[in-house]
Enzyme design. Structure first.
Site, mmCIF file in Angstrom:
data_model
loop_
_atom_site.group_PDB
_atom_site.id
_atom_site.type_symbol
_atom_site.label_atom_id
_atom_site.label_comp_id
_atom_site.label_asym_id
_atom_site.label_seq_id
_atom_site.Cartn_x
_atom_site.Cartn_y
_atom_site.Cartn_z
ATOM 1 N N ASP A 435 -9.472 -28.114 -41.543
ATOM 2 C CA ASP A 435 -10.817 -27.610 -41.734
ATOM 3 C C ASP A 435 -10.694 -26.289 -42.503
ATOM 4 O OD1 ASP A 435 -13.538 -27.146 -41.364
ATOM 5 O OD2 ASP A 435 -13.163 -26.047 -39.512
ATOM 6 N N ASP A 634 -11.587 -25.967 -35.629
ATOM 7 C CA ASP A 634 -12.001 -25.145 -34.490
ATOM 8 C C ASP A 634 -13.491 -25.216 -34.211
ATOM 9 O OD1 ASP A 634 -13.033 -23.738 -36.616
ATOM 10 O OD2 ASP A 634 -12.430 -21.777 -35.853
ATOM 11 N N ASP A 638 -15.769 -30.550 -35.760
ATOM 12 C CA ASP A 638 -14.410 -31.060 -35.909
ATOM 13 C C ASP A 638 -13.996 -31.946 -34.738
ATOM 14 O OD1 ASP A 638 -13.913 -29.598 -38.299
ATOM 15 O OD2 ASP A 638 -13.586 -27.797 -37.094
#
Length: 744
Positions: A435, A634, A638
């Site tokens: 990410d 995080d 996600d």
């Protein structure tokens, strides 16, 4: 998380969501949401101790005892600093040292008595019986208890073999002493029936010795947890309302108390700095040696070490709620979990014990029927040797010891594994999806600029966006609110607040239906972002994230926010690429922003404008191609991808939902931890395979020799006493090999 817009959450991946939807993400709470049992406060014992088996963690008991599967003594699930010496170790040591002189004496008589005529030939067996009986029936009594339990529970294990071997040797010898006439002539050696009291005694003594060595070595596997427990200070200096100060026990510190942390002291609990400035060493939790500067408003973690400055802090988490307590609990849970290799070893061990009994029986019969003179004596002795040398203790210990050491080692490096399976899987990963926001970047976005649509004012755009974002915990939202307050822009109340993970937030501001988010949100509301596309692309080409602001179906403007790349990210990615890992960035941010960040990091594969499900679909597609996929993120958006990946990796600075869905948590949120986790995983799996390989090799060589395979060609037989020594040393060697992981 990603930032496609602070609610550009298709990339920011966290989307706006109301504060009430989940507990606010706390950047200093790296293990919340990992779904482990309630943690035990650091430095204190649990109210009711739960016991488990080191080899079979599914066993739970409220009091000490033996494992019904393998017979091993149960241990506390969570060690404590105030626990006394290991009760089993003390018991076995007592039995070993008190009976060792008897074992030495009976062995000396058996070896030299007849040769040196120390005793009359008719008297000596009775003396040996008297010397061996206390060794076998008192010192060895715990073995017979476990032998009986293995029969009752229909769970053949090492104690089944040891108990049978010792009992056969002693009872055979006792009958030969008391009633030698019951044996046929083929059992006679030099005119008398041979006795093997020394074998029974030596097997018991050597097994006790092996258990002592193993217990001592195993105690070192919990050293990491005890080291963490020992970090918690015993007292705190609390500030009273009258201005005075007092030292109180840690259990007396409550949420909201003000505490002074003097230079060189450990921070007592988790909280926020109210006054002062200092550098705090957080390496005990993060593995990062560089101290972190703390000023008013900074978060501090209990048990970290204050530098040269003085701090006044407010306690926010105490006892079981502190990061340290949660890490201790998580590490303990991981240490007691079972690796896939362990399940295979358990199945093998069950059938292995049954096979050993069959081999021992065949050995007895073949020697008895086809052996030399006194053939049935040879058969008895060799069958006992087979039973003793084949004990599967080394096989059972092979993987649990490696897992216990590895999880402790990872915890001291800022890497928390959720379970043993995560350790095993991590080393097989060949593809890493990352990410952007909070993973590759610092996760602390900074306001860059605001662009108003034609006929609108910048102040209006900022007022609407900041007012709506007051209820969001997203870092992009925080950057907007901070800028509005800095400019003195008034913020009003919000009603009908609604969050759409991966797209943005909506609500009523000043009576108008407003929205802040990405292009997906605008499309859902039927609003055309066209008039501001050129301005948006300009900001994105600079690597900034863009969020649109709308009210009553009309586009008001956009806000650009940039999130700097973490200093450690380039080095971490280079290390992973050098290890042959394919790295893919998947973000909810606009594709232009994603590509800009990708260029800075020299990433070859970048995906932008992804919704949470899109990330999960990307994971599924890569897995279908045969890739072993890890996902690092995080944010709430996600979570689906983290759960779908072979290994989900969450940042310790992220949200509870992300950490609950992951298999590995990096306490500091530093991608370099992934490289450390992978190296430790590879070393651990190799260590487990070494242990299993040694256990199988040991038995594959030892059993044929014990059965007498070398006798026809070389005249070599293996004494049951030597078999007992070899069995004990094999277990100790497995534990010793596992302890090497502490230096990885």
């Amino acid at each position: 998380m990603d930032a496609h817009a602070h609610h550009d959450h298709t990339g920011c991946g966290d989307g706006h969501h109301p504060a009430s939807a989940s507990a606010p993400a706390d950047p200093n709470d790296p293990v919340r949401g990992m779904m482990v049992p309630p943690p035990i406060p650091a430095g204190s014992a649990p109210a009711a101790t739960i016991y488990t088996c080191p080899m079979h963690p599914q066993i739970r008991a409220s009091k000490p005892g033996n494992c019904p599967i393998c017979g091993m003594a149960l241990e506390p699930v969570m060690p404590t600093l105030d626990e006394g010496p290991n009760a089993e170790y003390v018991n076995f040591a007592h039995r070993f040292w008190w009976t060792l002189p008897l074992t030495v004496t009976v062995t000396g008589l058996a070896m030299l008595g007849h040769r040196w005529h120390l005793l009359d030939a008719a008297i000596q067996p009775w003396v040996e019986l008297g010397l061996a009986a206390p060794v076998v029936w008192w010192a060895g009594w715990p073995f017979f208890v476990r032998w009986w339990q293995s029969l009752v529970n229909q769970s053949p294990n090492m104690w089944t073999l040891i108990g049978t071997g010792v009992a056969v040797a002693f009872l055979y010898s006792a009958v030969a002493t008391i009633a030698p006439q019951v044996f046929p002539a083929s059992f006679a050696v030099d005119g008398r029936v041979a006795v093997y009291f020394e074998s029974a005694a030596v097997i018991v003594s050597l097994t006790l010795l092996g258990q002592l060595l193993e217990l001592r070595a195993r105690s070192r596997t919990s050293a990491a947890i005890k080291a963490l427990l020992g970090l918690a200070p015993k007292t705190a200096r609390r500030l009273r309302d009258d201005g005075g100060e007092e030292d109180v026990g840690l259990s007396q510190v409550h949420v909201g108390d003000r505490v002074r942390v003097r230079p060189g002291e450990r921070v007592p609990v988790d909280g926020e700095v109210l006054e002062g400035r200092s550098n705090v060493d957080e390496s005990m939790l993060t593995g990062e040696a560089v101290p972190v500067e703390k000023t008013a408003g900074s978060k501090v973690i209990g048990a970290t070490i204050n530098g040269s400055g003085s701090l006044v802090m407010r306690a926010e988490k105490v006892g079981a709620a502190t990061v340290l307590s949660q890490i201790v609990q998580l590490v303990g849970a991981a240490q007691r979990s079972r690796a896939p290799l362990q399940r295979m070893a358990d199945r093998v061990a069950y059938w292995f014990v049954l096979a050993v009994f069959a081999i021992a029986l065949v050995t007895f019969v073949v020697w008895g029927l086809f052996g030399p003179d006194s053939s049935w004596v040879y058969g008895t002795v060799n069958a006992i040797a087979v039973l003793i040398i084949a004990c599967p203790c080394a096989l059972g210990l092979a993987t649990p010891m490696s897992i216990m050491v590895a999880t402790g080692r990872g915890a001291t490096s800022g890497v928390l594994f959720k379970d043993a399976e995560a350790i095993e899987r991590m080393g097989t990963v060949d593809t890493l999806i990352v990410d952007k926001t909070g993973t590759l970047t610092a996760g602390k976005p900074v306001f860059q600029g605001v662009v108003a649509a034609e006929g609108r004012q910048e102040d209006e755009v900022l007022h609407v966006a900041a007012t709506l974002d007051q209820g969001s915990e997203h870092p992009l939202a925080d950057a907007i609110v901070v800028e509005a307050r800095k400019r003195g822009t008034p913020l009003g109340p919000v009603t009908d607040f609604e969050s759409s993970t991966g797209s943005g937030v909506r609500g009523r501001v000043d009576g108008r239906l407003t929205a802040v988010g990405n292009t997906v949100l605008l499309t859902e509301m039927g609003i055309d972002p066209g008039p501001l596309l050129t301005a948006a692309e300009g900001w994105r080409e600079q690597g900034a994230s863009v969020v649109y602001v709308a009210a009553d179906g009309q586009l008001l403007g956009l806000i650009a926010i940039a999130d700097p790349i973490k200093e450690s990210t380039p080095q971490a990615l280079a290390t992973l690429e050098a290890a042959g890992i394919r790295i893919i960035m998947a973000t909810g941010d606009g594709l232009t922003t994603a590509r800009a960040v990708g260029r800075q990091l020299r990433l070859q594969e970048v995906h932008g404008e992804l919704r949470p499900q899109d990330k999960a679909d990307l994971v599924a597609r890569l897995k279908a191609e045969g890739r072993r996929v890890a996902m690092a993120g995080d944010g709430i958006n996600d979570a689906p991808a983290l759960a779908a990946a072979d290994v989900g990796i969450s940042m310790g600075t992220g949200t509870d939902v992300a950490m609950a869905a992951s298999h590995v948590t990096l306490v500091k949120g530093d991608l370099r931890g992934i490289a450390r986790a992978r190296e430790l995983s590879t070393a651990t799996v190799a260590n487990m395979k070494q242990n299993l390989g040694f256990a199988f090799l040991y038995n594959s060589i030892g059993i044929p020799i014990a059965a007498g395979a070398l006798y026809p060609e070389f005249g070599v037989l293996l004494s049951p006493m030597i078999a007992a020594l070899a069995m004990s040393l094999s277990s100790v060697s497995v534990v010793g090999n596992a302890l090497r992981l502490r230096g990885e």
